[in-house]
Design an enzyme around this catalytic site. Structure first.
Site, mmCIF file in Angstrom:
data_model
loop_
_atom_site.group_PDB
_atom_site.id
_atom_site.type_symbol
_atom_site.label_atom_id
_atom_site.label_comp_id
_atom_site.label_asym_id
_atom_site.label_seq_id
_atom_site.Cartn_x
_atom_site.Cartn_y
_atom_site.Cartn_z
ATOM 1 N N HIS A 14 -3.299 -5.180 1.903
ATOM 2 C CA HIS A 14 -2.651 -5.396 3.210
ATOM 3 C C HIS A 14 -2.693 -6.868 3.617
ATOM 4 C CE1 HIS A 14 -2.219 -1.204 4.715
ATOM 5 N NE2 HIS A 14 -3.182 -0.978 3.825
ATOM 6 N N CYS B 93 0.816 -1.212 0.000
ATOM 7 C CA CYS B 93 0.000 0.000 0.000
ATOM 8 C C CYS B 93 0.857 1.272 0.000
ATOM 9 C CB CYS B 93 -0.979 -0.081 1.167
ATOM 10 S SG CYS B 93 -2.488 0.810 0.829
ATOM 11 N N GLU C 225 -0.899 -8.294 5.748
ATOM 12 C CA GLU C 225 -0.601 -8.410 7.190
ATOM 13 C C GLU C 225 -1.870 -8.257 8.041
ATOM 14 O OE1 GLU C 225 -0.228 -5.786 5.397
ATOM 15 O OE2 GLU C 225 -0.637 -3.990 6.593
#
Ligand code: GLN
Length: 211
Positions: free
Chosen positions: A171, A81, A173
């Site tokens: 994302h 991002c 994560e």
């Protein structure tokens, strides 16, 4: 995976979530806040957050030049991002450029207000289906010929690889799936560059860690 020491740029944004994911996979993480933190890492993660702020902090911390040199020199890099925006050679809707090591044109906040945040699932080349969380995300408007396109969502490029650099609009994560981080750690292990760095910097690392 246990021998990988992975740097996570920790100036701003979602770095803790990357660390948690990498640690759960057996990697050791180093938070990168100053140039000396870069010594001996076998890969680096550039997290999401706010790219303008991160770009400013890269200069203030003195990290800009040494980090750019490491990435351009082959250090395995996973950018998500805002991290992707930092890597991009050009930002189509802004005059700014940051590290500029990835030959793509990104569009910041590309999904507009209504679709500012959304979750989907799509296939990533070499990995398979992955959940994708987009938060005020960029997409890639144009990629140079030698950039491998790994995933598209709604016709737009959202994941690429160029040499040692992986750039994602979303994302990983923040999702439950460790697939992308697992794949990145494999790349870190397989890169001759990381082995060379480890042996060159081993003794300095120990000194650094002891301080
Ligand atoms: N919109 C942010 C930027 O332009 C990126 C958002 C994110 O990292 N989730 O920096």
């Amino acid at each position: 995976m246990r021998n990988s020491r992975i740097g996570v740029l920790a100036l701003q944004g979602a770095f803790i979530e990357h660390e948690q994911m990498l640690t759960s996979l057996g990697a050791v993480c180093t938070e990168i806040r100053q140039p000396s933190d870069l010594i001996g890492i076998g890969g680096i993660v550039l997290p999401g957050g706010e790219s303008t702020v991160q770009g400013q902090l890269l200069h203030k911390s003195g990290l800009f030049a040494p980090l750019k040199e490491k990435i351009a020199g082959g250090l395995p890099t996973l950018a998500t991002c805002a991290g992707l925006i930092l890597l991009a050679e050009e930002i189509g809707n802004s005059p700014a450029t940051h590290l500029g090591t990835l030959p793509v044109i990104v569009k910041r906040n590309a999904y507009g207000r209504q679709l500012a945040s959304f979750v989907t699932e799509a296939s990533v080349t070499g990995i398979g289906n992955c959940p994708m969380i987009f938060i005020r995300a960029p997409y890639i408007e144009h990629a140079a010929e030698n950039v491998e396109i790994l995933a598209k969502v709604g016709g737009n490029i959202v994941a690429v690889r160029y040499e040692n650099q992986i750039g994602l609009s979303f994302h990983p994560e923040l999702s439950e799936s460790p697939k992308i981080h697992e794949w990145f750690l494999t790349k870190c292990q397989n890169t001759a560059f990381s082995t060379r760095q480890h042996s060159l910097n081993g003794s300095r690392d120990q000194l650094h860690l002891a301080l």
